[in-house]
Write an enzyme that holds these catalytic residues in place. Structure first.
Site: not given
Ligand code: HSE
Length: 393
Positions: A181, A178, A294, A196, A120
């Protein structure tokens, strides 16, 4: 009575830390016995004896019944996950690339070895969309699933549109917070939301589609002319993945920037928030909203999977077993805005209909209808510096 989980955790980055912060405040009948990390010299907030660089100290420990995999490298994550599942350990992972790329094989391994892989936290951070697609929409006729699946791109677009910040400054901030990626091209190039989307499509429609086959264009080529165009028309630009049953038994998938009007529910999804819009035949529209990136939001989804394992929860992949009539299609007409530099490029791209052409001193664009397969065929031409394509309604 729930069973006790003894956990081995791979990785202790943003999500790992976030998860640990949450776990330590609760009495959950679980213990983290070992962390495997890449960099042994990095200073950690926990006792050094908990950390090792040796994967076998988790994978070969019979006391550890649950592996939490939170590392960056998708191929190393696949090795760890498949070995763990084959040795009778259940796995929780947040690695969207690994899952999107290897889902069919990972499903076969789960069936063969009777173990469970939950993920999830890999899709839209804190939003519980996979379990909903898997359980709630099982018998529902899904028209489409779309939304905002990448927190970093959305954060950058919010800062550009609402606060007139530069793209570079907003990206730097998304990295500092944070959200991004390690390689932010995965975010702003639309790869992360594509992984996703592949996972979402799998649980929505029972399809296994290699992400390489899905079109993704990102927001990395966006320039001032596009922003000006959007603002003049009261649009916002968002990066929107779509899974849609385009015709009976045919599903299209793509990730494109999209001009949205105020009446779109996605228009007000700002910053690192994500949104998932489900359209179904009888339920009509449903919308899931929450933080998409996050440490704590993603950690909360990982924890939900861990606690579900205490009750032996597993995805059943029922739709995959029944899905022979659903096929992946790229034959779908889209209305797009395409900003270009050289006429030559435009002549090499076949639009079905051109509705509008604009030649300005600073930019040129066309608006017209084009087939998804044509965008896939000409992706390299379209995705070069000086060019920007977005869906428009
Ligand atoms: N780098 C991804 C984002 C982190 O910014 O959505 C969460 O999957």
């Amino acid at each position: 009575m729930s069973k006790k989980l003894t956990i081995g955790m791979f990785g202790f980055g943003v999500v790992g830390q976030g998860l640990y912060d949450i776990i330590k405040t609760k009495n959950l009948n679980l213990e983290i016995k070992k962390f495997v990390i890449k960099n042994a010299d990095k200073k950690r907030s926990l006792p050094a004896a908990l950390f090792t660089t040796d994967a076998n100290s988790i994978l070969e420990d019979p006391e550890i019944n649950t592996v939490v995999e939170l590392i960056d490298d998708a191929e190393a994550a696949f090795e760890i996950t498949s070995r763990a599942l084959k040795s009778g350990k259940n796995v929780v992972s947040a690695n969207k690339k690994m899952i999107a790329t290897h889902l069919e094989e990972l499903t076969d391994i789960q069936h063969e070895y009777g173990t469970s892989l939950l993920y999830e936290g890999a899709v839209c951070g804190s939003i519980p969309i996979i379990r909903n697609l898997e359980e709630y929409y099982d018998n529902e006729l899904l028209h489409s699933v779309s939304g905002i699946f990448n927190g970093s791109s959305n954060y950058i677009l919010s800062k550009i549109f609402n606060e007139n910040q530069s793209y570079e400054a907003a990206l730097k901030k998304a990295q500092e917070l944070g959200f991004a990626e390690t390689d932010p091209t995965l975010d702003v190039g639309g790869y992360d939301p594509k992984f996703k989307l592949a996972i979402v499509a799998s649980h929505a429609y029972g399809l296994y589609i290699n992400p390489d086959k899905i079109l993704n264009l990102g927001i990395d080529k966006l320039n001032d002319a596009d922003i000006r165009y959007a603002k003049e028309k009261n649009y916002k630009i968002k990066l929107v993945p779509l899974a849609k049953e385009s015709a009976q038994g045919e599903v299209v998938l793509y990730v494109l920037p999209k001009f949205l009007t105020k009446d779109s529910i996605l228009y007000n999804v700002e910053n690192e928030n994500n949104g998932v819009l489900v359209k179904a035949a009888f339920a009509d529209e449903q919308f899931f909203f929450g933080k998409g990136a996050g440490g704590h939001p993603t950690g909360s989804a990982v924890l939900s999977d861990i606690t579900a394992l205490r009750y032996d929860y597993r995805y059943e992949y029922k739709k995959h077993l029944e899905s022979s009539q659903v096929t992946y299609s790229t034959n779908y007409e889209l209305k797009v805005y395409f900003r270009y530099e050289n006429e030559d490029v435009l002549e090499n791209i076949k639009f079905n209909t051109i509705l509008e052409r604009f030649y300005g001193e600073q930019s040129k664009y066309v608006i017209g209808f084009i087939n998804l397969q044509e965008i896939i065929n000409k992706r390299d031409l379209i995705n070069q510096s000086g060019y920007f394509l977005a869906e428009i309604l």
